[in-house]
Design a protein around this motif. Structure first.
Motif, PDB file in Angstrom:
ATOM      1  N   ASN A  91     102.984  -9.882  56.646  1.00 33.32           N
ATOM      2  CA  ASN A  91     102.461 -10.351  57.933  1.00 33.32           C
ATOM      3  C   ASN A  91     102.038  -9.206  58.848  1.00 33.32           C
ATOM      4  N   HIS A  92     101.790  -8.045  58.243  1.00 30.36           N
ATOM      5  CA  HIS A  92     101.315  -6.898  59.010  1.00 30.36           C
ATOM      6  C   HIS A  92      99.823  -7.066  59.297  1.00 30.36           C
ATOM      7  N   ILE A  93      99.342  -6.418  60.342  1.00 28.64           N
ATOM      8  CA  ILE A  93      97.930  -6.516  60.701  1.00 28.64           C
ATOM      9  C   ILE A  93      97.020  -6.033  59.575  1.00 28.64           C
ATOM     10  N   SER A  94      97.534  -5.195  58.679  1.00 32.66           N
ATOM     11  CA  SER A  94      96.731  -4.659  57.582  1.00 32.66           C
ATOM     12  C   SER A  94      96.470  -5.670  56.477  1.00 32.66           C
ATOM     13  N   PRO A 104     106.444  -5.733  63.001  1.00 34.69           N
ATOM     14  CA  PRO A 104     106.100  -7.065  63.512  1.00 34.69           C
ATOM     15  C   PRO A 104     107.311  -7.859  63.975  1.00 34.69           C
TER      16      PRO A 104
END
Length: 297
Positions: free
Chosen positions: A254-257, A14
């Protein structure tokens, strides 16, 4: 930003959203982790310098805007030190405003570099390495076929820190499933304590199509955590992280996961971070329906 049409998908952390993505390899040299399908569609290969230079030459028109460069794909540090030094030298010459070069690295890549080689790479401009520790628990690492023991992973991370290259460690909440959750949380915290990274990113396990861990889940052999249980595991992990008072470790989820985006500096903000995680856990506990695939198509 990338200038390439080689086979395979392109991934980056990110924090490299505005970087020039320079693909120096295709795929991942290990490519056997049972939770990951990022590079399953391509055969790993080291890219020749003419393919690398074609990308650099295409990016030169934006040279004044390029300040950060991320060397892709899955573990660019697998390249020989001589080749990496050659690439770093070209980048310094072609991009006058360049501030940082970074890459992914596997634990074996780091262990295969001598301290002298890492120092040379640091001096040539390699400023940040992203390391997927994933877990500090031997049973979890073996189960997901990471290819190293916890002791080897810790040694790899410590070698990078000792070389003076900034290290961003990634861990995966939920990777041990319900049965291994407590053990995974505690031993991962112990690994972080031993490595003392500059940055720590907590991702959440996603059951990707085409990976073996998804097949285990569908056969009832792996029990994933609920979103609230993920937060509970993360709470236990952070609570067990004890870094020296003068440390400055940026924590991010803050990862999409991730179900919830969290940010802190450890150890300074540890108590506030624990409060934030507990609040997120209480909120997520109200969910009566959740997607075990974590919304991955």
């Amino acid at each position: 930003m990338y200038f390439d049409n080689a086979e395979g998908p392109v991934f980056r952390p990110p924090s490299e959203a505005y970087s020039f993505i320079l693909r120096v390899t295709v795929g991942c040299s290990h490519n056997k982790c049972t939770y990951c399908n990022m590079y399953r569609s391509v055969k790993f290969r080291v890219r020749p310098m003419d393919e690398i230079m074609a990308q650099i030459n295409a990016a030169k028109r934006y040279g004044q805007q390029i300040r950060r460069i991320f060397l892709a794909d899955g573990n660019a540090l697998v390249l020989s030190t001589d080749k990496l030094l050659n690439i770093l030298g070209v980048l310094r010459a072609e991009f006058p405003r360049l501030q940082r070069v970074s890459c992914y690295a596997g634990p074996k890549d780091m262990l295969n570099k001598t301290p002298a080689e890492l120092a040379a790479l640091r001096d040539a401009g390699l400023g940040l390495v992203y390391f997927g520790l994933e877990s500090g628990d031997d049973a979890v690492l073996t189960h997901v076929n990471k290819g190293v023991s916890a002791a080897e992973a810790i040694a790899a991370g410590r070698r990078m820190v000792a070389a003076g290259i900034k290290l961003s460690v990634m861990v995966i909440a939920g990777l041990g499933g319900k049965d291994g959750s407590s053990r995974h949380a505690y031993n991962t915290a112990m690994a972080v304590n031993a490595i003392r990274p500059n940055m720590l990113s907590a991702l959440t396990l996603m059951l990707y199509r085409g990976c073996e861990l998804l097949h285990e889940f569908e056969r009832g052999r792996f029990l994933p955590l609920s979103p609230a249980e993920i937060m509970g595991e993360l709470y236990e992990m952070v609570r067990a992280i004890e870094l020296p008072p003068d440390s400055h470790c940026l924590f991010r989820s803050n990862h999409i996961s991730n179900h919830v985006a969290l940010a802190a500096t450890l150890p300074k903000d540890k108590e506030q971070l624990l409060q934030d995680i507990a609040a997120a856990q209480a909120q997520l506990a109200n969910l009566t329906d959740w997607d075990p695939y974590n919304n991955v198509e």
